[in-house]
Design a protein around this motif. Structure first.
Motif, PDB file in Angstrom:
ATOM      1  N   LYS A 243       1.450  -0.890   0.228  1.00 44.86           N
ATOM      2  CA  LYS A 243      -0.078  -0.291  -0.187  1.00 44.86           C
ATOM      3  C   LYS A 243       1.085   1.245   0.130  1.00 44.86           C
ATOM      4  O   LYS A 243       0.849   2.462  -0.494  1.00 44.86           O
ATOM      5  N   VAL A 244       2.067   1.379   1.063  1.00 47.32           N
ATOM      6  CA  VAL A 244       2.963   2.531   0.681  1.00 47.32           C
ATOM      7  C   VAL A 244       3.543   2.137  -0.603  1.00 47.32           C
ATOM      8  O   VAL A 244       3.789   2.545  -1.056  1.00 47.32           O
ATOM      9  N   GLU A 245       4.947   0.779  -0.704  1.00 51.28           N
ATOM     10  CA  GLU A 245       5.782   0.572  -1.527  1.00 51.28           C
ATOM     11  C   GLU A 245       5.076   0.816  -2.799  1.00 51.28           C
ATOM     12  O   GLU A 245       6.355   1.445  -3.806  1.00 51.28           O
ATOM     13  N   HIS A 246       4.354  -0.002  -3.334  1.00 51.08           N
ATOM     14  CA  HIS A 246       3.475   0.276  -4.811  1.00 51.08           C
ATOM     15  C   HIS A 246       2.590   1.703  -4.809  1.00 51.08           C
ATOM     16  O   HIS A 246       2.022   1.393  -6.275  1.00 51.08           O
ATOM     17  N   LEU A 247       1.954   2.067  -4.270  1.00 50.45           N
ATOM     18  CA  LEU A 247       0.774   2.948  -3.716  1.00 50.45           C
ATOM     19  C   LEU A 247      -0.376   2.433  -4.487  1.00 50.45           C
ATOM     20  O   LEU A 247      -0.104   1.053  -3.875  1.00 50.45           O
ATOM     21  N   ASN A 248      -1.406   2.960  -5.164  1.00 52.27           N
ATOM     22  CA  ASN A 248      -2.631   1.849  -5.302  1.00 52.27           C
ATOM     23  C   ASN A 248      -2.129   0.744  -7.244  1.00 52.27           C
ATOM     24  O   ASN A 248      -3.580   0.369  -6.970  1.00 52.27           O
ATOM     25  N   ASN A 249      -1.284   0.879  -7.333  1.00 56.81           N
ATOM     26  CA  ASN A 249      -0.590   0.276  -8.429  1.00 56.81           C
ATOM     27  C   ASN A 249      -1.400  -0.934  -8.574  1.00 56.81           C
ATOM     28  O   ASN A 249      -1.692  -1.947  -9.413  1.00 56.81           O
ATOM     29  N   ASP A 250      -0.715  -1.709  -7.251  1.00 53.88           N
ATOM     30  CA  ASP A 250      -1.076  -3.544  -7.186  1.00 53.88           C
ATOM     31  C   ASP A 250      -2.827  -3.830  -6.314  1.00 53.88           C
ATOM     32  O   ASP A 250      -2.499  -4.552  -5.637  1.00 53.88           O
ATOM     33  N   PHE A 251      -3.283  -2.620  -6.490  1.00 53.58           N
ATOM     34  CA  PHE A 251      -4.441  -2.502  -5.704  1.00 53.58           C
ATOM     35  C   PHE A 251      -6.314  -2.767  -6.327  1.00 53.58           C
ATOM     36  O   PHE A 251      -7.748  -2.809  -5.630  1.00 53.58           O
TER      37      PHE A 251
ATOM     38  N   SER B  64       8.985   1.525   5.347  1.00 53.43           N
ATOM     39  CA  SER B  64       8.075   2.216   4.085  1.00 53.43           C
ATOM     40  C   SER B  64       8.829   3.358   3.463  1.00 53.43           C
ATOM     41  O   SER B  64       8.908   3.623   3.617  1.00 53.43           O
ATOM     42  N   LYS B  65       8.562   2.915   2.253  1.00 50.07           N
ATOM     43  CA  LYS B  65       9.058   4.622   1.406  1.00 50.07           C
ATOM     44  C   LYS B  65       8.009   3.741  -0.060  1.00 50.07           C
ATOM     45  O   LYS B  65       7.710   2.895  -0.565  1.00 50.07           O
ATOM     46  N   THR B  66       7.755   4.854  -1.034  1.00 50.88           N
ATOM     47  CA  THR B  66       6.861   5.069  -1.981  1.00 50.88           C
ATOM     48  C   THR B  66       8.149   4.788  -3.287  1.00 50.88           C
ATOM     49  O   THR B  66       8.802   5.398  -3.347  1.00 50.88           O
ATOM     50  N   ASN B  67       7.522   4.169  -4.585  1.00 51.04           N
ATOM     51  CA  ASN B  67       8.646   3.979  -5.637  1.00 51.04           C
ATOM     52  C   ASN B  67       8.192   5.358  -6.482  1.00 51.04           C
ATOM     53  O   ASN B  67       8.510   5.205  -7.765  1.00 51.04           O
ATOM     54  N   LEU B  68       7.361   6.545  -6.085  1.00 50.52           N
ATOM     55  CA  LEU B  68       7.771   7.934  -7.285  1.00 50.52           C
ATOM     56  C   LEU B  68       8.959   8.040  -7.388  1.00 50.52           C
ATOM     57  O   LEU B  68       8.840   8.931  -8.430  1.00 50.52           O
TER      58      LEU B  68
ATOM     59  N   THR C 295       2.175  -6.185   7.666  1.00 50.26           N
ATOM     60  CA  THR C 295       2.481  -4.561   6.992  1.00 50.26           C
ATOM     61  C   THR C 295       2.226  -4.608   7.895  1.00 50.26           C
ATOM     62  O   THR C 295       3.038  -3.822   8.871  1.00 50.26           O
ATOM     63  N   GLN C 296       2.070  -2.559   7.459  1.00 51.49           N
ATOM     64  CA  GLN C 296       2.840  -1.530   8.128  1.00 51.49           C
ATOM     65  C   GLN C 296       1.637  -1.180   9.528  1.00 51.49           C
ATOM     66  O   GLN C 296       0.535  -2.143  10.163  1.00 51.49           O
ATOM     67  N   PHE C 297       2.080  -1.134  10.843  1.00 49.03           N
ATOM     68  CA  PHE C 297       1.573  -0.530  11.851  1.00 49.03           C
ATOM     69  C   PHE C 297      -0.048   0.172  11.901  1.00 49.03           C
ATOM     70  O   PHE C 297      -0.759  -0.756  12.793  1.00 49.03           O
ATOM     71  N   GLY C 298       0.262   0.743  11.066  1.00 51.00           N
ATOM     72  CA  GLY C 298      -1.146   1.837  11.034  1.00 51.00           C
ATOM     73  C   GLY C 298      -1.874   0.903  10.871  1.00 51.00           C
ATOM     74  O   GLY C 298      -3.254   0.935  11.457  1.00 51.00           O
ATOM     75  N   LEU C 299      -2.500  -0.546   9.543  1.00 54.78           N
ATOM     76  CA  LEU C 299      -3.191  -1.192   9.089  1.00 54.78           C
ATOM     77  C   LEU C 299      -3.199  -1.672  10.580  1.00 54.78           C
ATOM     78  O   LEU C 299      -4.955  -2.030  10.500  1.00 54.78           O
ATOM     79  N   ILE C 300      -2.368  -2.331  11.222  1.00 55.35           N
ATOM     80  CA  ILE C 300      -2.404  -3.361  12.153  1.00 55.35           C
ATOM     81  C   ILE C 300      -3.804  -2.937  12.793  1.00 55.35           C
ATOM     82  O   ILE C 300      -4.121  -3.642  13.747  1.00 55.35           O
ATOM     83  N   SER C 301      -2.947  -1.203  13.481  1.00 59.50           N
ATOM     84  CA  SER C 301      -3.697  -1.016  14.584  1.00 59.50           C
ATOM     85  C   SER C 301      -5.302  -0.350  13.845  1.00 59.50           C
ATOM     86  O   SER C 301      -6.583  -0.430  14.809  1.00 59.50           O
ATOM     87  N   ARG C 302      -6.003  -0.619  13.435  1.00 61.56           N
ATOM     88  CA  ARG C 302      -6.690   0.020  12.201  1.00 61.56           C
ATOM     89  C   ARG C 302      -7.750  -1.503  12.139  1.00 61.56           C
ATOM     90  O   ARG C 302      -8.925  -1.111  12.617  1.00 61.56           O
ATOM     91  N   TYR C 303      -7.149  -2.724  11.805  1.00 62.14           N
ATOM     92  CA  TYR C 303      -8.150  -3.836  11.609  1.00 62.14           C
ATOM     93  C   TYR C 303      -7.369  -4.426  12.052  1.00 62.14           C
ATOM     94  O   TYR C 303      -8.770  -6.430  12.415  1.00 62.14           O
ATOM     95  N   GLY C 304      -6.356  -4.623  13.499  1.00 60.03           N
ATOM     96  CA  GLY C 304      -6.125  -5.742  14.562  1.00 60.03           C
ATOM     97  C   GLY C 304      -7.097  -6.172  15.443  1.00 60.03           C
ATOM     98  O   GLY C 304      -6.847  -7.555  15.930  1.00 60.03           O
TER      99      GLY C 304
ATOM    100  N   SER D 166      -9.857  -2.752  -0.879  1.00 59.07           N
ATOM    101  CA  SER D 166      -9.722  -2.518   0.330  1.00 59.07           C
ATOM    102  C   SER D 166      -8.682  -2.769   1.594  1.00 59.07           C
ATOM    103  O   SER D 166      -7.967  -4.068   0.872  1.00 59.07           O
ATOM    104  N   PRO D 167      -7.867  -2.372   1.897  1.00 57.59           N
ATOM    105  CA  PRO D 167      -6.728  -3.267   2.900  1.00 57.59           C
ATOM    106  C   PRO D 167      -7.740  -4.354   3.390  1.00 57.59           C
ATOM    107  O   PRO D 167      -7.213  -5.172   3.733  1.00 57.59           O
ATOM    108  N   GLU D 168      -9.003  -4.485   4.020  1.00 53.24           N
ATOM    109  CA  GLU D 168      -9.350  -4.813   5.063  1.00 53.24           C
ATOM    110  C   GLU D 168      -9.814  -6.800   4.157  1.00 53.24           C
ATOM    111  O   GLU D 168      -9.438  -7.791   4.395  1.00 53.24           O
ATOM    112  N   HIS D 169      -9.286  -6.345   3.094  1.00 54.47           N
ATOM    113  CA  HIS D 169      -9.333  -7.959   1.589  1.00 54.47           C
ATOM    114  C   HIS D 169      -8.045  -8.942   2.263  1.00 54.47           C
ATOM    115  O   HIS D 169      -8.038  -9.770   2.526  1.00 54.47           O
TER     116      HIS D 169
END
Length: 300
Positions: free
Chosen positions: A39-47, A99-103, A76-85, A58-61
């Motif tokens: 979600k960070v590394e490739h932004l939304n290109n993979d989703f 993580s970093k983006t590929n921009l 996965t990233q801490f923020g996603l785990i905290s939101r869905y954990g 959706s990240p929940e998938h």
């Protein structure tokens, strides 16, 4: 299975370290890592896009898949785990610390990816949340002006993880204008050696290719030997035919000596039921000693 316990794991944390490693690897010392950090590394290109099911946006998938499929860890990233954990407490997690983006193109500016959080903060989060956090992960890029900072940070993260009885996975990728071929076996073996020197439990690496860009599992032998007691995880890469992917995975393990894989797109870029089946097939080869034929039956 006898597990090699690093000397920087304190005596009072040895049992916890062994427990985390045993449960994450099904007692085989082979790790099936479900990679959910794109979600960070490739932004939304993979989703989102052609041939990608809409539910993958959706990240929940990914959490739904990881909660129903057999996985060693879901990274996965801490923020996603905290939101869905709280809704997915049965998942074995590995927190990706950076993580970093590929921009920005890697040949324009040397990549640098600093940790967002400390290992101590993850340890406290684990205690407060009650989530099953097996370890942490960190990506570093070799070959640029910033590698010294990432190497230093990686060494400290591995050490802090071990002090707390956690496993640590390092993603190590040579990148930048001085890197001519990211899939060169000799270069990847060098990255594996760096991971061993940093004390990583597992090292996620590019898959080595021949000069003609073809997969050859024998090229992995230099890589896995260079990694020593650190396990090599081959990246999953872009989504390909299931049978081809599982055959390569089997050869990586049986011929190349890999000790697992880090697979994302080849799992989550499928609708839920098919994604669960694919994850189970990957797990079967990685952690249950299944043949390709046996793994393919799980897709039916």
């Amino acid at each position: 299975m006898k597990f090699n316990v690093p000397a920087d794991v304190p005596a009072k944390r040895v049992a916890l370290y062994k427990k985390n490693l045993k449960e994450a690897t099904n007692g085989t010392n082979h790790l099936m890592l479900f990679a959910g950090d794109q979600k960070v590394e490739h932004l939304n290109n993979d989703f989102y896009g052609k041939d990608i099911p809409l539910e993958d946006n959706s990240p929940e998938h990914m959490f739904k898949i990881a909660s129903k499929a057999k996985v060693g860890v879901f990274a996965t990233q801490f923020g996603l785990i905290s939101r869905y954990g709280r809704d997915y407490k049965n998942i074995p997690y590995l927190v990706k610390l950076n993580s970093k983006t590929n921009l920005v193109p890697y040949d324009e500016i040397d990549p640098y990816s600093e940790a967002w959080l400390s290992v101590d903060e993850i340890v406290n989060f684990k205690k407060e949340s009650g989530l099953d956090i097996k370890g942490v992960g960190y990506t570093l890029y070799l070959g640029g002006a910033n590698e010294h900072a990432m190497l230093s940070q990686a060494a400290k993260i591995v050490h802090e993880a071990h002090k707390n009885g956690m496993i640590c996975v390092l993603w190590i990728y040579p990148k930048g204008k001085f890197v001519k071929d990211e899939h060169d076996a000799h270069l990847i073996a060098g990255a594996a050696g760096v991971g061993a020197a940093l004390g990583a439990d597992f090292i996620k690496l590019k898959v080595p290719y021949t000069k003609k860009g073809k997969f050859n599992a024998k090229l992995l032998q230099e890589v896995t030997m260079a990694a020593g007691r650190s396990g090599v995880l081959c990246e999953g890469g872009a989504k390909i035919d299931e049978k081809v992917f599982l055959q390569e995975l089997y050869e990586q393990k049986s011929i190349g000596g890999s000790r697992g894989n880090g697979t994302g797109r080849n799992i989550h870029q499928r609708e839920f039921k098919e994604a669960v089946k694919m994850a189970n097939a990957i797990y079967a080869i990685t952690c249950e000693n299944a043949t390709v034929k046996e793994a393919l039956k799980l897709l039916k």
